[in-house]
Design a protein around this motif. Structure first.
Motif, PDB file in Angstrom:
ATOM      1  N   GLU A 132       0.823  -1.211   0.000  1.00  0.00           N
ATOM      2  CA  GLU A 132       0.000   0.000   0.000  1.00  0.00           C
ATOM      3  C   GLU A 132       0.858   1.262   0.000  1.00  0.00           C
ATOM      4  O   GLU A 132       0.516   2.255  -0.655  1.00  0.00           O
ATOM      5  CB  GLU A 132      -0.936  -0.013   1.208  1.00  0.00           C
ATOM      6  CG  GLU A 132      -2.040  -1.069   1.097  1.00  0.00           C
ATOM      7  CD  GLU A 132      -3.193  -0.799   2.040  1.00  0.00           C
ATOM      8  OE1 GLU A 132      -3.976   0.137   1.783  1.00  0.00           O
ATOM      9  OE2 GLU A 132      -3.310  -1.542   3.033  1.00  0.00           O
ATOM     10  N   ARG A 136       0.515   3.968  -3.357  1.00  0.00           N
ATOM     11  CA  ARG A 136      -0.046   5.315  -3.194  1.00  0.00           C
ATOM     12  C   ARG A 136       0.624   6.335  -4.120  1.00  0.00           C
ATOM     13  O   ARG A 136      -0.076   7.071  -4.825  1.00  0.00           O
ATOM     14  CB  ARG A 136       0.038   5.750  -1.724  1.00  0.00           C
ATOM     15  CG  ARG A 136      -0.932   4.999  -0.815  1.00  0.00           C
ATOM     16  CD  ARG A 136      -0.809   5.455   0.628  1.00  0.00           C
ATOM     17  NE  ARG A 136      -1.233   6.827   0.796  1.00  0.00           N
ATOM     18  CZ  ARG A 136      -2.491   7.220   0.936  1.00  0.00           C
ATOM     19  NH1 ARG A 136      -3.473   6.320   0.917  1.00  0.00           N
ATOM     20  NH2 ARG A 136      -2.784   8.489   1.088  1.00  0.00           N
ATOM     21  N   ASP A 177      -8.377   3.064 -11.275  1.00  0.00           N
ATOM     22  CA  ASP A 177      -9.528   2.406 -10.667  1.00  0.00           C
ATOM     23  C   ASP A 177      -9.197   0.970 -10.274  1.00  0.00           C
ATOM     24  O   ASP A 177      -9.587   0.499  -9.197  1.00  0.00           O
ATOM     25  CB  ASP A 177     -10.698   2.436 -11.661  1.00  0.00           C
ATOM     26  CG  ASP A 177     -12.028   2.085 -11.025  1.00  0.00           C
ATOM     27  OD1 ASP A 177     -12.308   2.593  -9.917  1.00  0.00           O
ATOM     28  OD2 ASP A 177     -12.778   1.302 -11.630  1.00  0.00           O
ATOM     29  N   MET A 180      -6.900   0.897  -7.196  1.00  0.00           N
ATOM     30  CA  MET A 180      -7.649   1.187  -5.968  1.00  0.00           C
ATOM     31  C   MET A 180      -8.485  -0.019  -5.547  1.00  0.00           C
ATOM     32  O   MET A 180      -8.644  -0.281  -4.347  1.00  0.00           O
ATOM     33  CB  MET A 180      -8.515   2.432  -6.150  1.00  0.00           C
ATOM     34  CG  MET A 180      -7.702   3.718  -6.242  1.00  0.00           C
ATOM     35  SD  MET A 180      -8.677   5.222  -5.977  1.00  0.00           S
ATOM     36  CE  MET A 180      -9.810   5.149  -7.364  1.00  0.00           C
ATOM     37  N   ARG A 181      -9.016  -0.770  -6.509  1.00  0.00           N
ATOM     38  CA  ARG A 181      -9.735  -2.002  -6.146  1.00  0.00           C
ATOM     39  C   ARG A 181      -8.785  -3.016  -5.524  1.00  0.00           C
ATOM     40  O   ARG A 181      -9.153  -3.731  -4.580  1.00  0.00           O
ATOM     41  CB  ARG A 181     -10.438  -2.603  -7.360  1.00  0.00           C
ATOM     42  CG  ARG A 181     -11.679  -1.861  -7.806  1.00  0.00           C
ATOM     43  CD  ARG A 181     -12.563  -2.729  -8.710  1.00  0.00           C
ATOM     44  NE  ARG A 181     -11.861  -3.174  -9.897  1.00  0.00           N
ATOM     45  CZ  ARG A 181     -11.727  -2.455 -11.005  1.00  0.00           C
ATOM     46  NH1 ARG A 181     -12.209  -1.217 -11.051  1.00  0.00           N
ATOM     47  NH2 ARG A 181     -11.102  -2.943 -12.076  1.00  0.00           N
ATOM     48  N   CYS A 183      -6.208  -2.315  -3.747  1.00  0.00           N
ATOM     49  CA  CYS A 183      -5.983  -1.857  -2.374  1.00  0.00           C
ATOM     50  C   CYS A 183      -7.202  -2.087  -1.499  1.00  0.00           C
ATOM     51  O   CYS A 183      -7.072  -2.390  -0.301  1.00  0.00           O
ATOM     52  CB  CYS A 183      -5.586  -0.381  -2.381  1.00  0.00           C
ATOM     53  SG  CYS A 183      -3.938  -0.085  -3.085  1.00  0.00           S
ATOM     54  N   GLU A 184      -8.395  -1.963  -2.076  1.00  0.00           N
ATOM     55  CA  GLU A 184      -9.619  -2.264  -1.326  1.00  0.00           C
ATOM     56  C   GLU A 184      -9.653  -3.738  -0.923  1.00  0.00           C
ATOM     57  O   GLU A 184     -10.040  -4.085   0.193  1.00  0.00           O
ATOM     58  CB  GLU A 184     -10.849  -1.921  -2.164  1.00  0.00           C
ATOM     59  CG  GLU A 184     -11.104  -0.433  -2.297  1.00  0.00           C
ATOM     60  CD  GLU A 184     -12.205  -0.128  -3.312  1.00  0.00           C
ATOM     61  OE1 GLU A 184     -12.884  -1.085  -3.757  1.00  0.00           O
ATOM     62  OE2 GLU A 184     -12.376   1.044  -3.666  1.00  0.00           O
ATOM     63  N   ARG A 187      -7.248  -4.225   1.954  1.00  0.00           N
ATOM     64  CA  ARG A 187      -7.786  -3.733   3.229  1.00  0.00           C
ATOM     65  C   ARG A 187      -8.919  -4.614   3.735  1.00  0.00           C
ATOM     66  O   ARG A 187      -9.030  -4.884   4.933  1.00  0.00           O
ATOM     67  CB  ARG A 187      -8.264  -2.296   3.058  1.00  0.00           C
ATOM     68  CG  ARG A 187      -7.113  -1.327   2.827  1.00  0.00           C
ATOM     69  CD  ARG A 187      -7.582   0.111   2.675  1.00  0.00           C
ATOM     70  NE  ARG A 187      -6.448   1.002   2.418  1.00  0.00           N
ATOM     71  CZ  ARG A 187      -6.538   2.307   2.267  1.00  0.00           C
ATOM     72  NH1 ARG A 187      -7.732   2.905   2.364  1.00  0.00           N
ATOM     73  NH2 ARG A 187      -5.460   3.036   2.041  1.00  0.00           N
ATOM     74  N   GLU A 449     -11.944  10.680  -7.046  1.00  0.00           N
ATOM     75  CA  GLU A 449     -11.983   9.573  -6.089  1.00  0.00           C
ATOM     76  C   GLU A 449     -10.575   9.171  -5.668  1.00  0.00           C
ATOM     77  O   GLU A 449     -10.330   8.853  -4.489  1.00  0.00           O
ATOM     78  CB  GLU A 449     -12.708   8.375  -6.696  1.00  0.00           C
ATOM     79  CG  GLU A 449     -14.222   8.547  -6.799  1.00  0.00           C
ATOM     80  CD  GLU A 449     -14.851   8.764  -5.435  1.00  0.00           C
ATOM     81  OE1 GLU A 449     -14.545   8.003  -4.497  1.00  0.00           O
ATOM     82  OE2 GLU A 449     -15.630   9.734  -5.293  1.00  0.00           O
ATOM     83  N   ALA A 450      -9.653   9.184  -6.609  1.00  0.00           N
ATOM     84  CA  ALA A 450      -8.278   8.805  -6.292  1.00  0.00           C
ATOM     85  C   ALA A 450      -7.658   9.791  -5.308  1.00  0.00           C
ATOM     86  O   ALA A 450      -7.004   9.390  -4.334  1.00  0.00           O
ATOM     87  CB  ALA A 450      -7.443   8.721  -7.576  1.00  0.00           C
ATOM     88  N   LYS A 452      -9.204  11.754  -3.294  1.00  0.00           N
ATOM     89  CA  LYS A 452      -9.884  11.585  -1.999  1.00  0.00           C
ATOM     90  C   LYS A 452      -9.306  10.403  -1.249  1.00  0.00           C
ATOM     91  O   LYS A 452      -9.065  10.460  -0.047  1.00  0.00           O
ATOM     92  CB  LYS A 452     -11.398  11.403  -2.242  1.00  0.00           C
ATOM     93  CG  LYS A 452     -12.216  11.222  -0.993  1.00  0.00           C
ATOM     94  CD  LYS A 452     -13.692  11.049  -1.348  1.00  0.00           C
ATOM     95  CE  LYS A 452     -14.531  10.799  -0.113  1.00  0.00           C
ATOM     96  NZ  LYS A 452     -15.969  10.584  -0.479  1.00  0.00           N
ATOM     97  N   TRP A 453      -9.084   9.306  -1.975  1.00  0.00           N
ATOM     98  CA  TRP A 453      -8.504   8.094  -1.392  1.00  0.00           C
ATOM     99  C   TRP A 453      -7.098   8.365  -0.854  1.00  0.00           C
ATOM    100  O   TRP A 453      -6.696   7.843   0.188  1.00  0.00           O
ATOM    101  CB  TRP A 453      -8.469   7.003  -2.467  1.00  0.00           C
ATOM    102  CG  TRP A 453      -7.907   5.705  -2.061  1.00  0.00           C
ATOM    103  CD1 TRP A 453      -8.488   4.733  -1.289  1.00  0.00           C
ATOM    104  CD2 TRP A 453      -6.618   5.169  -2.450  1.00  0.00           C
ATOM    105  NE1 TRP A 453      -7.654   3.654  -1.169  1.00  0.00           N
ATOM    106  CE2 TRP A 453      -6.503   3.894  -1.858  1.00  0.00           C
ATOM    107  CE3 TRP A 453      -5.569   5.659  -3.227  1.00  0.00           C
ATOM    108  CZ2 TRP A 453      -5.369   3.081  -2.027  1.00  0.00           C
ATOM    109  CZ3 TRP A 453      -4.439   4.862  -3.395  1.00  0.00           C
ATOM    110  CH2 TRP A 453      -4.363   3.602  -2.792  1.00  0.00           C
TER     111      TRP A 453
END
Length: 456
Positions: A132, A136, A177, A180-181, A183-184, A187, A449-450, A452-453
């Motif tokens: 992670e 980033r 996108d 980020m998935r 990384c989701e 998590r 969104e990125a 914000k993330w």
């Protein structure tokens, strides 16, 4: 100098290991550091046992003070491991001796796999933290590229052929996108996968007595792991999920790296890879600037994917314990971690040095304008004759244009359906920039969104 043959795996190569592993992955899976991790776990176990009255407090303090790998004779540990043919007893015996009388309380009520599985969970946690932290800045750089080129008219390709115009930023937004998935997923799995193991020989916790539930809670809390409801000595879905999730993440980076490789080819020229004086592409062709880093990301993604079969195979074990599963994990967890972390590090370097070439992007669109406007032409014509009929007309005209190298607009003017659309309509249809759909808004939404993330 006589060779001691200590570096026989590619990840450990003094010369090539940097392409298959990272300093972080070596730190996490280092033999010596692994022993220290196990000693930390033994110390934690003793301290929590003392808190709830299972062992004397002074014994726990002595155990914790002695739980330093530097205090142990590692040659003796290695000899004991080979003599006993046991993966932990050799370390425990040398550690016990270092603890003096308190050594009688070392590893009290626990089984080998309790310590090793808990250590493995801590290793996996360190890997996930590292992934992670590297991804980033990758997302941040890609967000800047996507934002800058949200309106840049580019060529969308399907099946390696020109398809429709898109905003160049939309392509990059798709990469963001997907990362980020990834990384989701990382998590989301932490609570399931990063679990302590402290259930004794067959999962009953009998060796800990009535204080067993409190011991597990305190033990897990001190280590920052989940306290699972049951032991998982043979339930290896946690490890399989970890290996699979890392392979998916590496696969994402492989896709991105491969597309950057393709778009940086001279025939495309839409990306320019970073280069510095001294980089060599060939021992015989001095001009070469090969996309080695992009290719290596693909290699690592494929190697990571190969680890998944092993991780899934480790799910099948007998009864309450089966080393056939466990020893598979010792290989595939380290492998997929080395490869994924290396893919992340190389991707960060590649993307950080990437340059977009808008002029070449535009030239590539201009070269195939008459191909990429066929959907728009079909839909405009369809308002007069129906979509399916229009598809057939445009199909015949566009295929003939390609086969005969005749301009589509010229063939359209000669055909009866050409009269259905006036010159102004045709001018709009044959302008690719007018058919980007929601490219810009989709891109900017993803960029928002990125950021914000990322907390920007």
């Amino acid at each position: 100098m006589t060779c001691t043959h200590e570096r026989s795996h590619i990840v450990d190569s003094t010369f090539y290991g940097h392409n298959y592993s990272t300093p972080a992955s070596h730190r996490i899976f280092c033999d010596r550091c692994r022993f220290q991790r196990w000693l930390d776990i033994e110390a934690t176990l003793a301290l929590v046992q003392a808190e709830i009255g299972i062992i004397p407090a002074d014994a726990a303090e002595r155990i914790a003070a002695s739980a330093k790998v530097d205090l142990l004779d590692l040659d003796a540990v290695r000899a004991e491991i080979r003599r006993t043919r046991h993966s932990l007893v050799g370390l425990l015996r040398v550690f016990q001796a270092a603890c003096g009388d308190a050594g009688e309380f070392v590893h009290y009520g626990a089984t080998t796999q309790d310590i090793q599985d808990t250590g493995q969970a801590l290793e996996m946690r360190d890997v996930l933290d590292e992934i992670e932290s590297v991804l980033r800045p990758v997302v941040a750089t890609l967000a800047d590229i996507a934002d800058e080129h949200a309106d840049t008219v580019a060529l969308g390709r399907t099946h390696a052929r020109p398809a429709l115009p898109i905003g160049f930023g939309l392509k990059v937004a798709g990469w963001i996108d997907e990362i980020m998935r990834d990384c989701e997923r990382i998590r989301a799995m932490r609570g399931r996968v990063l679990a302590a193991q402290l259930f004794g020989g067959v999962g009953t916790m009998a060796g800990f007595g009535d204080a067993a539930p409190d011991l597990l809670q305190g033990f897990a809390a001190r280590l920052g792991l989940t306290a699972p409801p049951l032991g998982w000595h043979v339930a290896r879905d946690r490890v399989a999920e970890y290996v699979s999730t890392l392979a998916i993440t590496a696969g994402t980076l492989g896709r991105i790296g491969d597309e950057i490789r393709t778009l940086s080819r001279p025939e495309f020229g839409e990306f320019e890879l970073g280069w510095r004086d001294g980089h060599v592409g060939s021992s015989t062709m001095p001009h070469k600037r090969n996309p080695e880093a992009c290719q290596q990301i693909v290699v690592l993604a494929r190697l990571a994917a190969a680890s998944v079969n092993t991780g899934l195979a480790a799910m099948i074990g007998d009864h309450e314990r089966d080393s056939r599963a466990l020893r598979l994990e010792w290989a595939c967890i380290a492998d997929v971690s080395h490869y994924t972390l290396a893919a992340c590090a190389i991707a960060e370097s590649v993307i950080g040095g990437l340059a977009v070439r808008p002029q070449r992007i535009g030239e590539n669109v201009a070269d195939v304008t008459e191909q990429v406007i066929t959907e728009r032409l079909m839909l405009a014509m369809g308002r007069h004759v129906g979509k399916q009929t229009a598809h057939e007309h445009v199909y015949q005209l566009s295929q003939r244009a390609q086969s005969t190298s005749t301009p589509l607009r010229e063939l359209l003017a000669e055909h009866e359906v050409g009269a259905l659309l006036n010159d102004d309509e045709l001018a709009r249809i044959f302008e690719p920039s007018g058919y980007l759909g929601q490219s810009a808004s989709l891109t900017r939404r993803t960029v928002t969104e990125a950021r914000k993330w990322l907390g920007q």
